[in-house]
Design a protein around this motif. Structure first.
Motif, short mmCIF file in Angstrom:
data_model
loop_
_atom_site.label_atom_id
_atom_site.label_comp_id
_atom_site.label_asym_id
_atom_site.label_seq_id
_atom_site.Cartn_x
_atom_site.Cartn_y
_atom_site.Cartn_z
N ARG A 270 -8.72 35.06 -9.56
CA ARG A 270 -9.31 33.89 -10.17
C ARG A 270 -10.80 34.12 -10.45
NH1 ARG A 270 -7.80 28.37 -10.65
NH2 ARG A 270 -9.65 27.23 -11.27
N GLU A 274 -12.56 34.10 -14.09
CA GLU A 274 -13.65 33.15 -14.38
C GLU A 274 -14.89 33.88 -14.85
OE1 GLU A 274 -12.54 29.30 -11.60
OE2 GLU A 274 -13.90 30.83 -10.81
N ALA A 279 -17.68 31.73 -16.94
CA ALA A 279 -17.87 30.46 -16.25
C ALA A 279 -19.29 30.37 -15.75
CB ALA A 279 -16.89 30.34 -15.09
N LEU A 297 -6.55 30.21 -17.36
CA LEU A 297 -6.51 29.91 -15.92
C LEU A 297 -5.16 29.33 -15.55
CD1 LEU A 297 -10.03 28.47 -15.11
CD2 LEU A 297 -8.96 30.48 -14.11
#
Ligand code: ZN
Length: 396
Positions: A270, A274, A279, A297
């Motif tokens: 994850r 990201e 992100a 995601l």
């Protein structure tokens, strides 16, 4: 040590595969007469732990061996193949419940290219019983008209139509593997893994011929305590309430095991995604990227959930196999069958139970466990299947 050294107790299979690899090497050398002795699609069948994927990987390595396909285990071809880095060997190892069509199409496309090392392209598909129907069809096309130097190696529990389609099966040569004897498993644990002989013998018997499981029991204290907890189940079933408690405990233990196995990987995947998606960035560009990111995601979460479910089911199945071993011990004790018990450490309990239960009721208990495994395989909710099983184990 040849590439087949870890294929425990499978002399017939080793002979078949060695012969085919030698023929394959003659084809590479230009001997057209060897064509008939080599097959482009193979299925390795056998009970879990018998070494289906070990056999497929060893054969793939022998095909890359530079010494006339003997699978010497020493040349560059054998080494890179066994190390998993050979450019002409592709592995499909499903993490989730199924192998999808996109993955299979991509694989078939790449398998169609000529082998870069000039020998063979090998495609190893573990758990080929998890091919979706569409993925199976994509594979079938490749198996029906294989590129001249491409070999497909499929691993499935059996050749039953539930495991592999009849049409794929009809194009493949089948290599059946046996459940190796406890002696053969113990021998490889001592030789390959340096495990003490007494521990190896105990683990080999307790794992019921499953080489990987035997190694884990010998090495991993968590695996050992999980097994011990499972083996307390028979004596805890004293009433309906106790049955439900035992069912919950078994399910929760499987969940915890699966969660522990992937907690770190999940978080790392994850975080990596990201980061790749930017992100934390600001500005209009970053906002647009984050909108597309939500979909990615979601995909990742779906993959992780599928992997978790598979892992939980596998953990539960291991527990059920251990439990079945106990009732099998009871049965062979009451029938005075001349075979060794699986769980030597609960021999006192299984022999006490043999004095109490009729062989028929023990058999019904064994059948309840098999029925539970089948129900879970057919997507019955594990809690429901396990509760029904516990009640049957208690009643007999
Ligand atoms: Zn070699």
């Amino acid at each position: 040590m040849t590439v087949f050294a870890d294929l425990v107790g499978q002399d017939d299979a080793v002979e078949t595969l060695s012969r085919a690899a030698a023929a394959a090497a003659r084809i590479v050398a230009g001997d057209t007469g060897a064509q008939g002795a080599m097959t482009h699609a193979w299925i390795f069948t056998g009970p879990p732990g018998s070494g289906r994927s070990v056999a497929a990987r060893a054969f793939a390595a022998a095909l890359q061996c530079e010494r006339d396909g003997v699978g010497c285990g020493e040349c560059h071809g054998c080494h890179t193949a066994l190390g998993g880095t050979h450019a002409d060997i592709r592995y499909v190892v499903p993490e989730g419940l199924s192998i999808g069509v996109n993955e299979m199409r991509a694989l078939v496309l790449r398998a169609g290219t000529a082998p870069s090392g000039g020998r063979w392209q090998a495609v190893v598909i573990e758990d080929a019983d998890r091919l979706t129907e569409a993925a199976g069809n994509a594979l079938l096309k490749a198996v029906e008209e294989p590129p001249p130097r491409t070999v497909f190696l499929l691993c499935t529990p059996s050749t039953h139509p539930d495991d592999i389609s009849v049409t794929i099966r009809s194009r493949c040569r089948v290599v059946p593997l046996r459940q190796p004897s406890a002696e053969a498993v113990a021998e490889v644990l001592v030789r390959r893994d340096g495990i003490a002989p007494d521990v190896a013998s105990w683990a080999a018997a307790a794992s019921q011929g499953h080489v990987g499981r035997a190694k884990r029991l010998a090495r991993d204290t968590d695996a050992r305590s999980r097994r011990e907890a499972v083996l307390t189940v028979p004596r805890r079933l004293t009433g309906v309430g106790a049955c439900f408690d035992a069912a919950s405990a078994l399910i929760e233990a499987a969940e915890a095991e699966a969660a522990a196995a992937f907690a770190e990987t999940d978080a790392a995947e994850r975080a990596a995604l990201e980061q790749a998606l930017g992100a934390g960035g600001t500005g209009r560009g970053a906002t647009g990227a984050m909108r597309g990111a939500a979909g990615q995601l979601k995909d990742l979460e779906k993959r992780q959930k599928s992997r978790f479910t598979r892992s939980q089911r596998d953990a539960l199945d291991r527990a059920l196999v251990d439990l079945a071993g106990f009732y099998r011990d009871v049965l062979i004790t009451s029938l005075r069958a001349p075979v060794e018990v699986v769980h030597t450490d609960t021999a006192a309990q299984s022999s006490a139970a043999a004095g109490k239960w009729s062989p028929e009721s023990t058999l019904r208990r064994l059948e309840a466990i098999l029925a539970c495994r089948e129900a879970i395989e057919q997507n019955v909710k594990p809690k429901i299947a396990v509760e029904a099983m516990m009640l049957n184990l208690w009643r007999g």
